[in-house]
Scaffold this active site. Structure first.
Site, PDB file in Angstrom:
ATOM      1  N   ARG A 176     -10.457 -12.383 -19.330  1.00 23.50           N
ATOM      2  CA  ARG A 176     -11.419 -13.408 -19.733  1.00 23.50           C
ATOM      3  C   ARG A 176     -11.445 -14.556 -18.728  1.00 23.50           C
ATOM      4  O   ARG A 176     -11.583 -15.716 -19.090  1.00 23.50           O
ATOM      5  CB  ARG A 176     -11.116 -13.933 -21.136  1.00 23.50           C
ATOM      6  CG  ARG A 176     -10.964 -12.841 -22.187  1.00 23.50           C
ATOM      7  CD  ARG A 176     -12.102 -11.839 -22.195  1.00 23.50           C
ATOM      8  NE  ARG A 176     -11.912 -10.796 -23.184  1.00 23.50           N
ATOM      9  CZ  ARG A 176     -12.690  -9.706 -23.293  1.00 23.50           C
ATOM     10  NH1 ARG A 176     -13.695  -9.522 -22.445  1.00 23.50           N
ATOM     11  NH2 ARG A 176     -12.463  -8.822 -24.235  1.00 23.50           N
ATOM     12  N   ASN A 218      -1.150 -10.577 -23.273  1.00 27.93           N
ATOM     13  CA  ASN A 218      -0.992  -9.126 -23.187  1.00 27.93           C
ATOM     14  C   ASN A 218      -0.024  -8.866 -22.039  1.00 27.93           C
ATOM     15  O   ASN A 218      -0.398  -8.445 -20.954  1.00 27.93           O
ATOM     16  CB  ASN A 218      -2.338  -8.452 -22.950  1.00 27.93           C
ATOM     17  CG  ASN A 218      -3.241  -8.565 -24.163  1.00 27.93           C
ATOM     18  OD1 ASN A 218      -2.805  -8.419 -25.295  1.00 27.93           O
ATOM     19  ND2 ASN A 218      -4.520  -8.851 -23.940  1.00 27.93           N
ATOM     20  N   GLU A 299      -4.033  -5.774 -31.368  1.00 28.10           N
ATOM     21  CA  GLU A 299      -4.740  -5.091 -30.282  1.00 28.10           C
ATOM     22  C   GLU A 299      -3.814  -4.179 -29.483  1.00 28.10           C
ATOM     23  O   GLU A 299      -3.858  -4.108 -28.262  1.00 28.10           O
ATOM     24  CB  GLU A 299      -5.416  -6.112 -29.370  1.00 28.10           C
ATOM     25  CG  GLU A 299      -6.440  -6.965 -30.093  1.00 28.10           C
ATOM     26  CD  GLU A 299      -7.155  -7.952 -29.205  1.00 28.10           C
ATOM     27  OE1 GLU A 299      -8.374  -8.143 -29.397  1.00 28.10           O
ATOM     28  OE2 GLU A 299      -6.502  -8.533 -28.324  1.00 28.10           O
ATOM     29  N   ARG A 344     -11.573  -8.599 -41.478  1.00 26.01           N
ATOM     30  CA  ARG A 344     -10.698  -9.014 -40.380  1.00 26.01           C
ATOM     31  C   ARG A 344     -10.329 -10.494 -40.479  1.00 26.01           C
ATOM     32  O   ARG A 344      -9.229 -10.900 -40.099  1.00 26.01           O
ATOM     33  CB  ARG A 344     -11.381  -8.734 -39.047  1.00 26.01           C
ATOM     34  CG  ARG A 344     -10.616  -9.260 -37.843  1.00 26.01           C
ATOM     35  CD  ARG A 344     -11.297  -8.872 -36.552  1.00 26.01           C
ATOM     36  NE  ARG A 344     -10.854  -9.718 -35.450  1.00 26.01           N
ATOM     37  CZ  ARG A 344     -11.303  -9.612 -34.207  1.00 26.01           C
ATOM     38  NH1 ARG A 344     -12.196  -8.703 -33.903  1.00 26.01           N
ATOM     39  NH2 ARG A 344     -10.854 -10.423 -33.263  1.00 26.01           N
ATOM     40  N   LYS A 368      -5.477 -19.433 -33.796  1.00 27.69           N
ATOM     41  CA  LYS A 368      -6.794 -19.700 -33.212  1.00 27.69           C
ATOM     42  C   LYS A 368      -7.590 -20.648 -34.109  1.00 27.69           C
ATOM     43  O   LYS A 368      -7.377 -20.709 -35.321  1.00 27.69           O
ATOM     44  CB  LYS A 368      -7.572 -18.400 -33.021  1.00 27.69           C
ATOM     45  CG  LYS A 368      -7.010 -17.514 -31.918  1.00 27.69           C
ATOM     46  CD  LYS A 368      -7.925 -16.337 -31.617  1.00 27.69           C
ATOM     47  CE  LYS A 368      -7.368 -15.481 -30.488  1.00 27.69           C
ATOM     48  NZ  LYS A 368      -8.294 -14.394 -30.101  1.00 27.69           N
ATOM     49  N   ASP A 373     -12.438 -14.837 -33.623  1.00 25.70           N
ATOM     50  CA  ASP A 373     -12.015 -14.745 -32.217  1.00 25.70           C
ATOM     51  C   ASP A 373     -12.860 -15.649 -31.329  1.00 25.70           C
ATOM     52  O   ASP A 373     -13.723 -15.159 -30.593  1.00 25.70           O
ATOM     53  CB  ASP A 373     -12.125 -13.289 -31.741  1.00 25.70           C
ATOM     54  CG  ASP A 373     -11.488 -13.068 -30.383  1.00 25.70           C
ATOM     55  OD1 ASP A 373     -10.755 -13.959 -29.906  1.00 25.70           O
ATOM     56  OD2 ASP A 373     -11.721 -12.014 -29.784  1.00 25.70           O
ATOM     57  N   GLU A 401     -15.293 -16.986 -23.120  1.00 25.10           N
ATOM     58  CA  GLU A 401     -15.456 -15.545 -23.291  1.00 25.10           C
ATOM     59  C   GLU A 401     -16.721 -15.186 -24.063  1.00 25.10           C
ATOM     60  O   GLU A 401     -17.395 -14.211 -23.746  1.00 25.10           O
ATOM     61  CB  GLU A 401     -14.223 -14.995 -24.010  1.00 25.10           C
ATOM     62  CG  GLU A 401     -14.305 -13.543 -24.411  1.00 25.10           C
ATOM     63  CD  GLU A 401     -13.102 -13.101 -25.224  1.00 25.10           C
ATOM     64  OE1 GLU A 401     -13.104 -11.955 -25.703  1.00 25.10           O
ATOM     65  OE2 GLU A 401     -12.145 -13.906 -25.392  1.00 25.10           O
TER      66      GLU A 401
END
Length: 708
Positions: A176, A218, A299, A344, A368, A373, A401
């Site tokens: 991103r 990640n 994820e 979700r 967040k 998201d 993003e």
């Protein structure tokens, strides 16, 4: 004091060296120390006095000297005063008997005093970092042309941890990221330190940002190996004088991948011993290492649930490893199930609410701003106010993003403030998200705010000049979550271009309207996640064939022949029940939810009458048109500001606004074409047809979009 007066007299006659001239390409950010008008320059202090031999004090003094030299155009100082800076332990500061006890470790005081008949501006603090922040505060005043006489200002941050999260990979790609490669040149570190790292530190220190996570959430386990710890240490050495600690994202399965263990179970003694040994190794190399950021069970990332353990179990294993060194763990709450979830938006609350109070004292849960998201607009996350026994951090995305990458002008100060001002009602009216994350609502000693960085190797740092404003706004709101985003925008515009009100006022107007325009042409009326697959570039509301239901835009808008929107009331997923009762009642009532979030919480008829009497369908179409018109207005506003801006940055912004207008029209046309095919309604009278048939929009493909 006599020695101080003598030193002042000697320094008044010393000419400061001007920095080299640079092209106006945006590299200087808001630290543009350009010559000031003669009258303003003449009123500047003539010298900078700092007696302490501390790296951070030296950095503060050097920044002041750099600024003064730039403001004077390299001419010798002719003012009648000096700037004296230091901590409470410095004899010259102690002699002033200043009220510093309430400033904490990072607060500062600016005060105008007289020493030996000469005016002196004192920058004082309890610790060197506070002196540094005070120096930048004084620089802002000088650059904006604000009065320097009669100062008596104190300030301190309301949030303890103010951290940038870099989603940067070891190969210098950036997840991103829309502003070039990672600024961390891992291949050449630790031996070659890019001078850009110092300018990165200067920019962050000027905002009060005091931490940076160097690698992607990640994470790769290799980030925790000895060679990469040494590389991180080289960065830490560069950032340290500017009050910035480094942190690392840790891969939960590192004990298996690096340690050869058969498990990463956080309750396994061998796993806990491995993390302790790894933490000890890091702290031997980076004594002031901040700690770990962890993304787990989201994820595809490994995590404690792989071993039927809770998030608290996982966080506490790492927390125990860093605790002896004063380190912390920031455990992200961004989770959602691998299977078809009911909603979700409910997943994080479902997994984290039951473990409130079970986290170690040095753990913060990083949440967040919204439950999905980083969408153009979301309601505040229901976890805020729902975990009073656990310190909470809010996580914002500075990199855009879902908001047009770096080519769309979208000022995020309003988005940040919208979340921070939201009232959770956790302890009655006034229980704002800001009070949750600054620790004041529940008396937590730890507090934090994180922003996913938009910084890269592009010469202008963030891909576009106006995206610099989002980095700036994050820093200023991290320091004070109650700051006015409009005032912050004006401050940024004045520092980055010119403080002339004829420029600042229309620029702020443009910036403050930009986010609503983007919401209108992308996700109006509470719609969300309508972006195309993977890269999240451009519209894709028709996408419905992805492997997991919650990856599909159709999952979120649920449009059918009768209506549109996600029912999160009692008749649907009942996600509203995760909020405090007063908030839940408001969100559950479509007449009280507000049009901006209507379709987030309600599936309503295309023919529902809105506040102005129009149908939902007509209002939806006109919101898309309003968004496109908003971008056209920004282009006209920017055209009128050309006389105030250098050619290079004006042309750069103008070209991106042209891209934004074209893409806003694309969003509008594609979305209207699709939703008309579902609703079966005609366009309102006078509304233009989409430029192409729906199949044309569906056929667009962008396999090489950046940041994916």
């Amino acid at each position: 004091m006599r020695r101080l007066i003598a030193l002042m007299a000697a320094l008044f006659s010393v000419a400061l060296t001007a920095p080299p001239a640079l092209a106006e390409d945006g590299y200087d950010l808001w630290l543009r120390y350009r010559p000031l008008p003669a009258a303003q320059s003449a009123a500047l202090p003539a010298a900078v006095l700092a007696g302490e031999q501390d790296p951070t004090i030296r950095a503060a003094a050097q920044e002041l000297e750099r600024a003064l030299a730039g403001y004077r155009g390299g001419q010798a100082g002719s003012g009648q005063g000096a700037i004296l800076l230091g901590t409470a332990s410095a004899p010259q500061i102690a002699a002033q008997r200043l009220p510093l006890s309430g400033l904490g470790e990072e607060g500062y005081l600016l005060r105008s005093v007289t020493v030996g008949g000469k005016p002196v501006t004192v920058i004082a603090a309890n610790r060197p970092a506070g002196v540094l922040y005070g120096a930048y505060a004084l620089i802002r005043r000088m650059q904006l042309g604000q009065p320097l006489a009669g100062l008596d200002i104190t300030d301190r941050p309301k949030v303890k941890l103010r951290i940038l999260n870099h989603w940067d990979n070891l190969d210098r790609s950036v997840e991103r990221g829309y502003s070039g490669q990672s600024i961390w040149d891992w291949w050449r570190l630790p031996d070659a330190k890019d001078p850009r790292y110092i300018d990165y530190a200067r920019a962050n220190a000027s905002l009060g940002i005091n931490g940076t996570v160097l690698n992607n959430v990640n994470a790769k386990a290799e980030s925790l190996t000895a060679p990469y710890i040494a590389k991180a240490a080289a960065v830490a050495d560069t950032l340290r004088p500017y009050g910035i600690k480094v942190y690392l994202s840790a891969r939960f399965s590192a004990p298996i991948e690096l340690g050869g263990l058969k498990t990463a179970d956080p309750l396994d003694p061998a796993v806990r011993a491995w993390w302790k040994a790894k933490a000890d190794e890091i702290y031997r190399t980076i004594p002031d290492f901040g700690g770990f950021l962890v993304k787990a069970n989201s994820e595809g990332q490994p995590g404690p649930r792989d071993y039927h353990r809770t998030h608290a179990d996982g966080a506490n294993a790492l927390a125990a490893a860093v605790a002896p060194h004063g380190g912390i763990v920031m455990w992200r709450a961004f989770v959602y199930a691998e299977t078809d979830p009911e909603d979700r938006a409910k997943q994080a609350y479902t997994e984290f609410k039951p473990v409130d109070g079970k986290f170690a004292d040095n753990v913060l849960v990083q949440v967040k701003n919204g439950a999905i998201d980083f969408q153009p607009r979301e309601p505040f996350h229901p976890l805020f106010g729902a975990m009073p026994k656990t310190p909470m951090m809010v996580e914002f995305q500075i990199t855009k993003e879902y908001l047009g990458f770096s080519t769309h002008l979208v000022y995020l100060g309003g988005l940040f403030a919208e979340t921070l001002e939201a009232d959770t009602f956790a302890k009655g009216r006034g229980s704002s998200v800001a009070k949750v994350i600054d620790g004041s609502l529940d008396n937590h000693r730890m507090s934090g705010i994180a922003g996913v960085a938009n910084i890269g190797s592009d010469r202008n740092w963030s891909g576009s000049v106006f995206d610099q404003a989002n980095w700036y706004a994050f820093g200023r709101l991290a320091w004070n979550p109650n700051a006015d985003p409009r005032a912050v925008a004006g401050e940024w515009a004045g520092l980055t271009f010119t403080p002339d009100p004829a420029f600042v006022q229309p620029t702020v107007q443009m910036m403050m309207a930009s986010r609503q325009a983007a919401v209108d042409y992308m996700t109006p009326l509470g719609l969300a996640h309508l972006m195309a697959t993977g890269h999240h570039y451009g519209p894709g509301p028709w996408v419905s064939d992805l492997a997991r239901p919650e990856w599909n835009p159709t999952y979120y808008h649920r449009a059918d022949a009768k209506g549109i929107g996600f029912d999160r009331t009692r008749t649907g997923s009942n996600a509203v029940a995760q909020y405090a009762p007063p908030v839940a009642r408001r969100f559950a009532d479509p007449d009280k939810t507000g049009e901006d979030l209507l379709l987030w919480f309600h599936h309503v008829s295309w023919d529902r009458r809105m506040a102005d009497g129009s149908t939902l369908w007509d209002t939806l179409v006109r919101r898309y048109d309003r968004g496109v018109a908003g971008v056209a207005t920004m282009r006209r506003q920017w055209d009128a500001l050309r006389p105030y801006v250098d050619a290079e940055r004006w042309e750069h912004t103008a070209s991106f606004l042209a891209v934004q207008q074209r893409e806003a029209q694309w969003w509008r046309d594609a979305s209207i074409a699709y939703f008309r095919s579902i609703s079966g309604r005609p366009l309102p009278a006078g509304v233009a047809e989409p430029a192409h048939p729906l199949d044309w929009y569906k056929a667009q493909s962008f396999p090489f979009a950046p940041g994916n």
